[in-house]
Design an enzyme around this catalytic site. Structure first.
Site, PDB file in Angstrom:
ATOM      1  N   THR A  70     -15.466  -0.921 -14.371  1.00 29.77           N
ATOM      2  CA  THR A  70     -15.081  -2.112 -13.316  1.00 29.77           C
ATOM      3  C   THR A  70     -15.569  -3.284 -14.180  1.00 29.77           C
ATOM      4  O   THR A  70     -16.342  -3.393 -15.126  1.00 29.77           O
ATOM      5  CB  THR A  70     -16.106  -1.879 -12.083  1.00 29.77           C
ATOM      6  OG1 THR A  70     -16.203  -3.109 -11.081  1.00 29.77           O
ATOM      7  CG2 THR A  70     -17.733  -1.364 -12.541  1.00 29.77           C
ATOM      8  N   CYS A  93      -1.355   4.844  16.225  1.00 26.38           N
ATOM      9  CA  CYS A  93      -3.094   5.223  16.311  1.00 26.38           C
ATOM     10  C   CYS A  93      -3.261   6.026  16.784  1.00 26.38           C
ATOM     11  O   CYS A  93      -2.467   6.388  18.318  1.00 26.38           O
ATOM     12  CB  CYS A  93      -3.744   4.043  16.330  1.00 26.38           C
ATOM     13  SG  CYS A  93      -5.980   5.028  16.751  1.00 26.38           S
ATOM     14  N   TYR A  96       0.630  -1.095   0.187  1.00 27.64           N
ATOM     15  CA  TYR A  96       0.483   0.036   0.120  1.00 27.64           C
ATOM     16  C   TYR A  96       1.031   1.358   0.289  1.00 27.64           C
ATOM     17  O   TYR A  96       0.634   2.275  -0.634  1.00 27.64           O
ATOM     18  CB  TYR A  96      -1.015  -0.137   1.039  1.00 27.64           C
ATOM     19  CG  TYR A  96      -2.285  -1.163   0.997  1.00 27.64           C
ATOM     20  CD1 TYR A  96      -3.307  -0.951  -0.401  1.00 27.64           C
ATOM     21  CD2 TYR A  96      -2.332  -2.592   0.998  1.00 27.64           C
ATOM     22  CE1 TYR A  96      -4.140  -1.183  -0.485  1.00 27.64           C
ATOM     23  CE2 TYR A  96      -3.543  -2.949   0.728  1.00 27.64           C
ATOM     24  CZ  TYR A  96      -3.273  -2.725  -0.158  1.00 27.64           C
ATOM     25  OH  TYR A  96      -4.841  -3.729  -0.141  1.00 27.64           O
ATOM     26  N   HIS A 107     -14.968   0.641  -0.857  1.00 25.66           N
ATOM     27  CA  HIS A 107     -13.026   0.010  -0.124  1.00 25.66           C
ATOM     28  C   HIS A 107     -12.836   0.675   0.294  1.00 25.66           C
ATOM     29  O   HIS A 107     -11.234   0.297   0.472  1.00 25.66           O
ATOM     30  CB  HIS A 107     -13.198  -0.543  -1.572  1.00 25.66           C
ATOM     31  CG  HIS A 107     -13.687  -1.930  -2.354  1.00 25.66           C
ATOM     32  ND1 HIS A 107     -13.363  -2.306  -3.744  1.00 25.66           N
ATOM     33  CD2 HIS A 107     -14.962  -2.275  -1.835  1.00 25.66           C
ATOM     34  CE1 HIS A 107     -14.903  -3.410  -3.697  1.00 25.66           C
ATOM     35  NE2 HIS A 107     -15.244  -3.508  -2.806  1.00 25.66           N
ATOM     36  N   LEU A 156     -14.362  -0.510 -21.025  1.00 21.59           N
ATOM     37  CA  LEU A 156     -13.531  -0.171 -22.412  1.00 21.59           C
ATOM     38  C   LEU A 156     -14.357  -1.848 -23.103  1.00 21.59           C
ATOM     39  O   LEU A 156     -14.336  -1.485 -24.648  1.00 21.59           O
ATOM     40  CB  LEU A 156     -12.713  -1.305 -21.926  1.00 21.59           C
ATOM     41  CG  LEU A 156     -11.341  -0.870 -22.517  1.00 21.59           C
ATOM     42  CD1 LEU A 156     -10.931   0.280 -23.220  1.00 21.59           C
ATOM     43  CD2 LEU A 156      -9.386  -1.210 -22.001  1.00 21.59           C
TER      44      LEU A 156
HETATM   45  C1  BJW Z   1     -11.284   0.256 -19.227  1.00 20.54           C
HETATM   46  C2  BJW Z   1     -10.514   1.164 -19.207  1.00 20.54           C
HETATM   47  C3  BJW Z   1     -10.402   2.830 -19.801  1.00 20.54           C
HETATM   48  C4  BJW Z   1      -9.408  -0.757 -18.783  1.00 20.54           C
HETATM   49  N1  BJW Z   1     -12.145   2.745 -19.775  1.00 20.54           N
HETATM   50  N2  BJW Z   1     -12.845   1.082 -18.961  1.00 20.54           N
HETATM   51  C5  BJW Z   1     -19.116 -15.510  -4.121  1.00 20.54           C
HETATM   52  C6  BJW Z   1     -19.991 -14.951  -4.490  1.00 20.54           C
HETATM   53  C7  BJW Z   1     -20.246 -13.716  -4.330  1.00 20.54           C
HETATM   54  C8  BJW Z   1     -19.278 -12.719  -3.505  1.00 20.54           C
HETATM   55  C9  BJW Z   1     -18.251 -13.930  -3.176  1.00 20.54           C
HETATM   56  C10 BJW Z   1     -18.124 -15.401  -3.752  1.00 20.54           C
HETATM   57  N3  BJW Z   1     -17.150 -15.473  -2.591  1.00 20.54           N
HETATM   58  C11 BJW Z   1     -16.291 -14.665  -2.468  1.00 20.54           C
HETATM   59  C12 BJW Z   1     -17.259 -13.372  -2.174  1.00 20.54           C
HETATM   60  C13 BJW Z   1     -16.921 -11.978  -1.526  1.00 20.54           C
HETATM   61  C14 BJW Z   1     -16.247 -11.520  -2.429  1.00 20.54           C
HETATM   62  C15 BJW Z   1     -15.847 -11.249  -3.519  1.00 20.54           C
HETATM   63  O1  BJW Z   1     -16.808 -10.876  -4.159  1.00 20.54           O
HETATM   64  N4  BJW Z   1     -15.178 -12.617  -4.644  1.00 20.54           N
HETATM   65  C16 BJW Z   1     -14.837 -12.175  -5.946  1.00 20.54           C
HETATM   66  C17 BJW Z   1     -14.221 -11.982  -6.819  1.00 20.54           C
HETATM   67  C18 BJW Z   1     -16.322 -13.691  -6.126  1.00 20.54           C
HETATM   68  N5  BJW Z   1     -16.353 -10.023  -1.505  1.00 20.54           N
HETATM   69  C19 BJW Z   1     -15.642  -9.551  -0.572  1.00 20.54           C
HETATM   70  O2  BJW Z   1     -15.175  -9.691  -0.090  1.00 20.54           O
HETATM   71  C20 BJW Z   1     -16.005  -7.937  -0.981  1.00 20.54           C
HETATM   72  N6  BJW Z   1     -16.705  -7.998   0.825  1.00 20.54           N
HETATM   73  C21 BJW Z   1     -18.447  -8.894   1.045  1.00 20.54           C
HETATM   74  O3  BJW Z   1     -18.695  -9.781   0.772  1.00 20.54           O
HETATM   75  O4  BJW Z   1     -18.672  -8.697   2.635  1.00 20.54           O
HETATM   76  C22 BJW Z   1     -19.876  -9.339   2.607  1.00 20.54           C
HETATM   77  C23 BJW Z   1     -21.191  -8.741   1.706  1.00 20.54           C
HETATM   78  C24 BJW Z   1     -22.361  -9.246   1.567  1.00 20.54           C
HETATM   79  C25 BJW Z   1     -23.423  -8.691   1.064  1.00 20.54           C
HETATM   80  C26 BJW Z   1     -23.620  -7.283   1.166  1.00 20.54           C
HETATM   81  C27 BJW Z   1     -22.339  -6.920   1.490  1.00 20.54           C
HETATM   82  C28 BJW Z   1     -21.230  -7.361   2.580  1.00 20.54           C
HETATM   83  C29 BJW Z   1     -14.918  -7.444  -0.522  1.00 20.54           C
HETATM   84  C30 BJW Z   1     -14.166  -7.224  -1.785  1.00 20.54           C
HETATM   85  C31 BJW Z   1     -13.111  -6.448  -1.293  1.00 20.54           C
HETATM   86  C32 BJW Z   1     -12.261  -5.884  -3.131  1.00 20.54           C
HETATM   87  N7  BJW Z   1     -11.173  -5.439  -2.103  1.00 20.54           N
HETATM   88  C33 BJW Z   1      -9.926  -4.982  -3.250  1.00 20.54           C
HETATM   89  C34 BJW Z   1      -8.963  -5.063  -2.940  1.00 20.54           C
HETATM   90  C35 BJW Z   1      -8.986  -3.781  -1.866  1.00 20.54           C
HETATM   91  C36 BJW Z   1      -8.433  -2.336  -2.334  1.00 20.54           C
HETATM   92  C37 BJW Z   1      -7.965  -1.977  -2.688  1.00 20.54           C
HETATM   93  O5  BJW Z   1      -6.159  -2.454  -2.639  1.00 20.54           O
HETATM   94  O6  BJW Z   1      -7.388  -1.011  -4.037  1.00 20.54           O
HETATM   95  O7  BJW Z   1     -10.671  -3.658  -4.348  1.00 20.54           O
HETATM   96  S1  BJW Z   1     -10.114  -5.809  -4.557  1.00 20.54           S
HETATM   97  C38 BJW Z   1     -10.148  -5.270  -6.445  1.00 20.54           C
HETATM   98  O8  BJW Z   1     -11.470  -5.559  -6.849  1.00 20.54           O
HETATM   99  C39 BJW Z   1     -10.305  -4.321  -5.278  1.00 20.54           C
HETATM  100  C40 BJW Z   1     -11.355  -3.003  -6.611  1.00 20.54           C
HETATM  101  O9  BJW Z   1     -11.951  -1.943  -5.594  1.00 20.54           O
HETATM  102  C41 BJW Z   1     -11.977  -4.424  -6.576  1.00 20.54           C
HETATM  103  C42 BJW Z   1     -13.256  -4.255  -8.123  1.00 20.54           C
HETATM  104  O10 BJW Z   1     -12.328  -4.306  -9.276  1.00 20.54           O
HETATM  105  P1  BJW Z   1     -12.244  -3.500 -10.458  1.00 20.54           P
HETATM  106  O11 BJW Z   1     -12.659  -2.475 -10.311  1.00 20.54           O
HETATM  107  O12 BJW Z   1     -13.737  -4.140 -10.973  1.00 20.54           O
HETATM  108  O13 BJW Z   1     -11.153  -3.897 -11.479  1.00 20.54           O
HETATM  109  P2  BJW Z   1     -10.663  -4.460 -12.549  1.00 20.54           P
HETATM  110  O14 BJW Z   1     -10.011  -4.722 -12.516  1.00 20.54           O
HETATM  111  O15 BJW Z   1     -11.689  -5.572 -11.749  1.00 20.54           O
HETATM  112  O16 BJW Z   1     -11.988  -4.241 -14.055  1.00 20.54           O
HETATM  113  C43 BJW Z   1     -11.171  -3.104 -14.715  1.00 20.54           C
HETATM  114  C44 BJW Z   1     -12.470  -3.087 -15.366  1.00 20.54           C
HETATM  115  O17 BJW Z   1     -11.940  -1.887 -15.676  1.00 20.54           O
HETATM  116  C45 BJW Z   1     -11.847  -3.740 -16.571  1.00 20.54           C
HETATM  117  O18 BJW Z   1     -13.671  -4.239 -17.105  1.00 20.54           O
HETATM  118  C46 BJW Z   1     -11.816  -3.296 -17.213  1.00 20.54           C
HETATM  119  O19 BJW Z   1     -11.950  -3.607 -19.199  1.00 20.54           O
HETATM  120  C47 BJW Z   1     -11.223  -2.106 -17.751  1.00 20.54           C
HETATM  121  N8  BJW Z   1     -10.914  -0.614 -18.670  1.00 20.54           N
HETATM  122  N9  BJW Z   1      -9.045   0.121 -19.157  1.00 20.54           N
HETATM  123  C48 BJW Z   1     -12.848   1.947 -19.420  1.00 20.54           C
HETATM  124  N10 BJW Z   1      -9.409   2.982 -19.911  1.00 20.54           N
END
Ligand code: BJW
Length: 239
Positions: free
Chosen positions: A179, A138, A58, A111, A205
């Protein structure tokens, strides 16, 4: 959040909106998860096993983000917030501060933020130092060794879920930008918005494969300003 009184918009952004500012996405071929094992750097278990590694990850992300500036997509959303007559909520999964850098206010960082620290001992959330270590103290309880980045890791509850659910339940338009729709609960927002009767739009994209009413493919720096222009010109029109 501006009051949801007229036509209500909820916008969700992901890493793709910041890609053209120079920040890596997660799941693109050269993305962050191609270089780092998410289990080691983005889970509570990873932090417990090797806090130095997670702090360094980080710290590196903070240094990278500090070099970046908002792009026209961030600027267009700030303009939309200023000029939109109805309700407006911008939810971001991104932990960079580029929306605020472009002038957006009241951004819901579901997040967490790169600039934030969280004390595992007392639960305080505060503006953290640029370089965080296991010796960081802290500011609320003076405990050392319990400070962690204020980001939401896998298995943890994202921030603001009640506010987001309320806004989605009243949404007339839901727009997902840059996303992959892989990570829940954000990936489920389009379904919740549809159930509330909202028109749903994806700007990406390439289409994520989720079911949106309108899909616009292309780079966010081009598609988002054009979309905002159209929306402000015809706020009641279907897109
Ligand atoms: C462009 C572009 C350009 C490129 N123009 N576009 C099975 C089923 C359902 C859920 C789960 C499951 N097993 C586990 C889970 C839960 C889990 C989860 O979802 N896992 C999946 C992988 C399956 N989720 C969690 O654990 C979350 N908590 C949770 O669910 O708690 C319980 C709950 C339940 C119900 C309600 C409430 C709560 C927590 C998730 C935490 C995610 N953390 C991260 C890292 C921390 C932050 C950091 O370090 O930055 O967050 S992971 C990472 O992914 C980060 C992001 O915010 C997140 C999403 O990624 P994002 O933004 O979509 O990026 P990419 O790279 O995936 O996509 C980029 C897109 O941009 C692409 O489409 C490109 O094409 C596009 N692009 N250039 C336009 N120029």
């Amino acid at each position: 959040m501006q009051p949801f009184t007229e036509r209500n918009i909820v916008i969700l952004t992901g890493a793709g909106i910041s890609a053209e500012s120079g920040l890596d996405t997660f799941r693109d071929p050269d993305g962050i998860w191609a270089k780092y094992d998410y289990r080691r750097v983005a889970t509570p278990e990873g932090f417990a096993a090797d806090p130095d590694l997670v702090h360094e990850f980080y710290n590196m992300r903070r240094r990278e983000a500090a070099k970046c500036a908002p792009n026209p997509a961030h600027a267009a959303l700030a303009r939309l917030q200023r000029e939109w007559p109805g309700g407006f909520l911008l939810v971001t999964q991104n932990i960079d501060g580029l929306h605020e850098g472009a002038g957006s206010t009241d951004v819901l960082h579901m997040h967490g933020t790169l600039s934030g620290g969280l004390c595992a001992a007392c639960g305080a959330r505060f503006t953290g130092p640029a370089e965080m270590t296991t010796a960081s103290v802290c500011p609320a309880c003076a405990e050392a060794g319990s400070v962690r980045p204020d980001v939401v890791w896998f298995g943890e509850m994202p921030y603001g879920m009640d506010e987001i659910s309320d806004a989605l339940a009243m949404a007339d338009l839901f727009v997902s930008i840059g996303t992959s729709g892989t990570v829940y609960p954000a990936a489920g927002f389009v379904r919740l918005a549809k159930e509330a009767g909202a028109w749903t739009v994806e700007l990406n994209l390439e289409a994520s494969g989720a079911h949106f009413d309108t899909i616009i493919e292309g780079r966010a720096s081009e598609t988002v300003p054009a979309f905002v222009e159209r929306l402000l010109a015809a706020p009641d029109g279907r897109l």
